[in-house]
Design an enzyme around this catalytic site. Structure first.
Site, PDB file in Angstrom:
ATOM      1  N   HIS A   1       0.732  -8.819  -3.854  1.00  0.00           N
ATOM      2  CA  HIS A   1      -0.177  -7.791  -3.349  1.00  0.00           C
ATOM      3  C   HIS A   1       0.572  -6.491  -3.107  1.00  0.00           C
ATOM      4  O   HIS A   1       1.793  -6.462  -3.032  1.00  0.00           O
ATOM      5  CB  HIS A   1      -0.902  -8.237  -2.069  1.00  0.00           C
TER       6      HIS A   1
ATOM      7  N   ARG B   1      -1.671   1.844   4.049  1.00  0.00           N
ATOM      8  CA  ARG B   1      -2.350   2.094   5.321  1.00  0.00           C
ATOM      9  C   ARG B   1      -3.583   2.970   5.123  1.00  0.00           C
ATOM     10  O   ARG B   1      -3.560   3.917   4.323  1.00  0.00           O
ATOM     11  CB  ARG B   1      -1.382   2.753   6.307  1.00  0.00           C
TER      12      ARG B   1
ATOM     13  N   GLU C   1      -3.657  -5.289   0.027  1.00  0.00           N
ATOM     14  CA  GLU C   1      -3.611  -5.557   1.466  1.00  0.00           C
ATOM     15  C   GLU C   1      -3.706  -4.227   2.202  1.00  0.00           C
ATOM     16  O   GLU C   1      -2.767  -3.429   2.193  1.00  0.00           O
ATOM     17  CB  GLU C   1      -2.323  -6.282   1.856  1.00  0.00           C
TER      18      GLU C   1
ATOM     19  N   ASN D   1      -3.866   0.533  11.523  1.00  0.00           N
ATOM     20  CA  ASN D   1      -3.160   0.564  12.800  1.00  0.00           C
ATOM     21  C   ASN D   1      -4.084   1.187  13.851  1.00  0.00           C
ATOM     22  O   ASN D   1      -4.620   2.282  13.642  1.00  0.00           O
ATOM     23  CB  ASN D   1      -1.867   1.383  12.677  1.00  0.00           C
TER      24      ASN D   1
ATOM     25  N   HIS E   1      -0.625   6.222  -8.309  1.00  0.00           N
ATOM     26  CA  HIS E   1      -1.987   5.691  -8.302  1.00  0.00           C
ATOM     27  C   HIS E   1      -1.970   4.179  -8.508  1.00  0.00           C
ATOM     28  O   HIS E   1      -0.941   3.594  -8.832  1.00  0.00           O
ATOM     29  CB  HIS E   1      -2.834   6.351  -9.401  1.00  0.00           C
TER      30      HIS E   1
ATOM     31  N   GLU F   1      -6.713   4.930 -11.204  1.00  0.00           N
ATOM     32  CA  GLU F   1      -6.930   5.211 -12.620  1.00  0.00           C
ATOM     33  C   GLU F   1      -7.799   4.097 -13.199  1.00  0.00           C
ATOM     34  O   GLU F   1      -7.457   2.921 -13.107  1.00  0.00           O
ATOM     35  CB  GLU F   1      -5.599   5.273 -13.372  1.00  0.00           C
TER      36      GLU F   1
END
Length: 366
Positions: free
Chosen positions: A107, A111, A158, A162, A176, A224
């Site tokens: 993965h 954030r 993932e 926060n 990208h 993309e």
């Protein structure tokens, strides 16, 4: 004639390894005196070789055995040559292991400022599925995993939220993510209808014929859209910019065991790309490294985090990364609380990767 016995005077000065520099097999003291390795105390030679052994303890290099074997010959070889030869042997053994290790891109982690908003965009506009969520209140963050198939067989995203942080700087180094779709124009129309932002309309890629388009998610991360036939891995690329393409290719091949799938130079637009991965692009996620002519440094911001890769042994992985010039930022071992074994490292450009034990990863999913 009477023989006179000369007794050498004892010296209170005991040389340490730090008082010598080794170059080309010659030791030079701190006062500038060159000394042959043949005249150095054996403990200094052991110490010099031992520093190398610490980096390659899992790949068969034993300084003491080598020194003992070499010492039995006529004349001990120069220390520099011994170290170079032993390091080369350790690297060769490590490279063989890395290429046999069962590795897969698991993965990509980054954030976001509003988890629900991002999940909605990815599921409604990009066709992903929400696979699971994980809230860690004691650490004040929440994860959401999204993708096009189960985590045990697909490359997924993932997302990290926060608590209280609603905005991040993406920087100029991250490029990208790539998503393979069968009809780019149709996908773009759907994204527009859902209120998504299209930053490049569908059309052939610069210098090529593949139809692509670019869209942005609510946090400004670019995707993309790449027109391809059916594929088992729609989330197919992560593009990162690097300052020295050859250096990066060499590192990812040796330390990570990736294959160089292809390169493409585009002098008209002054950039070169290298596709790296663990199998063909049409069936596996790939890392797209981009070098822009003359640019050696970028701002990484604080949004993008890392890629996670599966491995059969995080301890051997960490040693291999060290041997091939990477920097370990988290020594191998289990994570507190969940006991999944990981190790983290930086590539020559400072991009972070986390290696995760394959068996522990599957247990975590269960």
């Amino acid at each position: 004639m009477k023989m006179v016995r000369i007794i050498p005077m004892a010296s209170s000065i005991r040389p340490s390894l730090s008082s010598f520099r080794f170059s080309g097999g010659v030791a030079t003291s701190s006062v500038g005196v060159s000394i042959s390795p043949l005249l150095l105390p054996r403990r200094l030679l052991f110490s010099h070789l031992g520093s190398t052994a610490l980096q390659s303890q899992f790949f068969g290099f034993k300084a003491s055995k080598m020194l003992k074997a070499e010492g039995s010959r006529v004349g001990m070889p120069l220390v520099g040559n011994v170290v170079q030869a032993s390091m080369a042997a350790a690297q060769e053994t490590a490279l063989e292991w890395v290429k046999k290790d069962k590795r897969r891109m698991l993965h990509v982690v980054y954030r976001v400022g509003d988890l629900d908003r991002t999940i909605k965009f990815y599921t409604e506009c990009l066709g992903m599925k929400l696979l699971r969520k994980r809230d860690i209140p004691e650490e004040r963050y929440t994860n959401a995993f999204l993708g096009y198939g189960p985590e045990d067989s697909h490359f997924v995203i993932e997302l990290t939220y926060n608590y209280g942080v609603d905005k991040y700087d993406i920087g100029t180094a991250f490029g990208h993510f790539g998503i393979a779709v069968e009809d780019v124009a149709k996908t773009v129309e759907l994204i527009k209808a859902k209120g998504g932002k299209v930053t490049r309309e569908p059309g052939p890629v610069k210098g090529g014929t593949t139809v692509i388009a670019f869209v942005e998610d609510p946090d400004g991360y670019k995707f993309e859209l790449i027109e391809r036939g059916p594929t088992p891995e729609p989330l197919c690329q992560v593009m990162l910019r690097v300052g020295d393409l050859e250096r990066s290719i060499n590192f990812y091949e040796k330390a990570f065991g990736m294959e160089l799938l292809r390169t493409r130079d585009n002098p008209q637009y002054k950039y070169t790309i290298a596709m790296m991965g663990y199998g063909p692009e049409d069936k596996n996620a790939a890392l797209e490294l981009t070098y822009n002519y003359g640019v050696t440094d970028y701002d990484k911001g604080n949004g993008y985090a890392q890629i996670a890769i599966g491995t059969d042994d995080v301890y051997k992985t960490a040693e291999a990364v060290k041997l091939f010039g990477g920097k370990i930022t988290r020594e191998p071992g289990p994570l507190p609380g969940i006991n999944t074994k990981i190790t983290a490292c930086l590539d020559p450009d400072g991009w972070k990767t986390v290696f995760v034990d394959n068996i522990d990863f599957l247990k975590e999913l269960e």
